[in-house]
Enzyme design. Structure first.
Site, PDB file in Angstrom:
ATOM      1  N   GLU A  35       0.095  -3.604  23.844  1.00 54.56           N
ATOM      2  CA  GLU A  35       0.799  -2.328  23.946  1.00 54.56           C
ATOM      3  C   GLU A  35       0.230  -1.517  25.095  1.00 54.56           C
ATOM      4  O   GLU A  35      -1.001  -1.424  25.232  1.00 54.56           O
ATOM      5  CB  GLU A  35       0.683  -1.552  22.624  1.00 54.56           C
ATOM      6  CG  GLU A  35       1.372  -2.261  21.465  1.00 54.56           C
ATOM      7  CD  GLU A  35       1.337  -1.467  20.167  1.00 54.56           C
ATOM      8  OE1 GLU A  35       0.854  -0.306  20.174  1.00 54.56           O
ATOM      9  OE2 GLU A  35       1.790  -2.002  19.144  1.00 54.56           O
ATOM     10  N   HIS A  67       5.844   2.010  19.168  1.00 55.10           N
ATOM     11  CA  HIS A  67       4.811   2.365  18.187  1.00 55.10           C
ATOM     12  C   HIS A  67       4.935   3.842  17.775  1.00 55.10           C
ATOM     13  O   HIS A  67       3.981   4.615  17.851  1.00 55.10           O
ATOM     14  CB  HIS A  67       3.410   2.083  18.748  1.00 55.10           C
ATOM     15  CG  HIS A  67       2.384   1.844  17.671  1.00 55.10           C
ATOM     16  ND1 HIS A  67       1.336   0.987  17.809  1.00 55.10           N
ATOM     17  CD2 HIS A  67       2.242   2.384  16.420  1.00 55.10           C
ATOM     18  CE1 HIS A  67       0.586   0.976  16.714  1.00 55.10           C
ATOM     19  NE2 HIS A  67       1.134   1.823  15.849  1.00 55.10           N
ATOM     20  N   GLY A 119       0.841  -1.183   0.000  1.00 52.68           N
ATOM     21  CA  GLY A 119       0.000   0.000   0.000  1.00 52.68           C
ATOM     22  C   GLY A 119       0.879   1.235   0.000  1.00 52.68           C
ATOM     23  O   GLY A 119       2.055   1.176  -0.394  1.00 52.68           O
ATOM     24  N   ARG A 125       0.924  -4.326  12.356  1.00 45.33           N
ATOM     25  CA  ARG A 125       0.186  -4.487  13.600  1.00 45.33           C
ATOM     26  C   ARG A 125       0.797  -5.662  14.355  1.00 45.33           C
ATOM     27  O   ARG A 125       1.294  -6.608  13.750  1.00 45.33           O
ATOM     28  CB  ARG A 125      -1.301  -4.775  13.350  1.00 45.33           C
ATOM     29  CG  ARG A 125      -2.107  -3.586  12.839  1.00 45.33           C
ATOM     30  CD  ARG A 125      -2.315  -2.546  13.937  1.00 45.33           C
ATOM     31  NE  ARG A 125      -3.220  -1.474  13.525  1.00 45.33           N
ATOM     32  CZ  ARG A 125      -2.852  -0.365  12.924  1.00 45.33           C
ATOM     33  NH1 ARG A 125      -1.573  -0.178  12.630  1.00 45.33           N
ATOM     34  NH2 ARG A 125      -3.736   0.563  12.601  1.00 45.33           N
ATOM     35  N   ALA A 142       6.765   4.763  14.693  1.00 48.03           N
ATOM     36  CA  ALA A 142       7.254   4.905  13.320  1.00 48.03           C
ATOM     37  C   ALA A 142       6.393   5.815  12.458  1.00 48.03           C
ATOM     38  O   ALA A 142       6.911   6.519  11.591  1.00 48.03           O
ATOM     39  CB  ALA A 142       7.354   3.527  12.661  1.00 48.03           C
TER      40      ALA A 142
END
Length: 326
Positions: free
Chosen positions: A268, A287, A156, A239, A289
């Site tokens: 998380e 988490h 994507g 994910r 990025a």
């Protein structure tokens, strides 16, 4: 907080439910002074005013989906993130709504993160830093990135950005995608989902960039890890559910693969007792990025353009197909 102006019958009402709601309110009012804006900072306000909303700006993971039943005027939902998995269980009830997401704002920053991580793992920067702390001088030879193969699972907007960056570093790129009928810029070899074993076997670095869907849950487990080269690294920016975490830990401990860069996890924050925290061949990130420092402004670029299109009754950008899940 609510707009003090009375709601005209034909006025467009935007309801915002997001931690950055004050910023969104300010930006909407500057650009669209005739739009009525409601800011839901608590559950009571949200429940009370959701029936008035024509448009909702929110994050799917934060919005109580049961409230869609009360949203009698609602025509469009703009999410502040790319993933819409929280909406999928009720997609049949949302069939009359337009859903748009924040696709496109994350790709270049995530590509920065991935390429930085690839460089760190290629030269073993964690090991270099441990040696530095011990004042050890241990020269070694490392092959150039241009001799490495990068496998990107999911092409994507994020995966395509990663592929372009890898190609700019001279790497050979193998990509996996549902639709392989059209070439992707920078991808040397394109394989369909059932070609994943081949991608795993040929790649030195494997990046997971797929959406969270039933078919991507635990996509990478013991069987897939055993197909990878012992010198290969796994990078997950998709994910946490895409990887069977306990089986990855086993593979890392056994040396089945060389290491991993992980920005997402099954739970998380990552529990303090997770072995991943202290493994010498793992880089753990919280988490981060896909979150640029101007995230709210980037979301508003999409939402603002879409709101103008909505007013003018033109097609919206970034429309999500809830049947596909992205």
């Amino acid at each position: 907080m609510t707009d003090s102006r009375p709601a005209a019958e034909d006025a467009i009402t935007v309801l915002i439910h997001d931690p950055e709601s004050d910023h969104y309110v300010s930006m909407i009012r500057r650009r669209f002074p005739d739009i009525r804006v409601l800011c839901a900072k608590d559950a009571q306000f949200l429940q009370c005013h959701v029936p008035e909303a024509d448009i909702i700006l929110t994050s799917p993971s934060r919005f109580p989906v049961r409230l869609f039943e009360k949203a009698r005027r609602l025509r469009w939902v703009q999410t502040t993130v790319a993933g819409v998995e929280a909406f999928l269980p009720i997609r049949d009830r949302m069939s009359d709504l337009i859903v748009t997401n924040a696709r496109g704002i994350h790709g270049e920053l995530i590509a920065d993160f991935v390429m930085t991580g690839i460089g760190m793992m290629q030269w073993d920067f964690p090991g270099l830093m441990r040696e530095q702390s011990r004042k050890e001088w241990r020269p070694r030879c490392v092959p150039p990135l241009a001799e490495r193969t990068l496998g990107v699972v999911g092409l994507g907007s994020v995966g395509a950005a990663i592929a372009r960056r890898g190609k700019s570093a001279g790497m050979t790129i193998i990509g996996s995608k549902r639709d392989v009928s059209e070439a992707i810029a920078g991808v040397d070899r394109l394989v369909p989902p059932h070609g994943l074993p081949e991608l795993l076997q040929l790649s030195d670095f494997i990046v997971l960039a797929v959406p969270h869907l039933p078919e991507t849950t635990r996509l990478i487990g013991r069987e897939q890890l055993q197909l990878m080269r012992r010198s290969a690294f796994l990078i997950n920016i998709a994910r946490g559910s895409v990887v069977a975490e306990s089986e990855l830990i086993e593979a890392l401990q056994a040396g089945t693969i060389a290491g991993a860069l992980l920005d997402v996890f099954e739970r998380e924050p990552l529990p303090v007792d997770s072995p991943l925290w202290t493994m010498p061949n793992v880089i753990v990130a919280p988490h981060v990025a896909g979150y640029p420092s101007d995230y709210t402004a980037r979301v508003f670029e999409i939402f603002g353009e879409n709101l103008q299109r909505f007013i003018e009754k033109r097609p919206l950008r970034n429309v999500v197909d809830l049947n596909r899940g992205y």
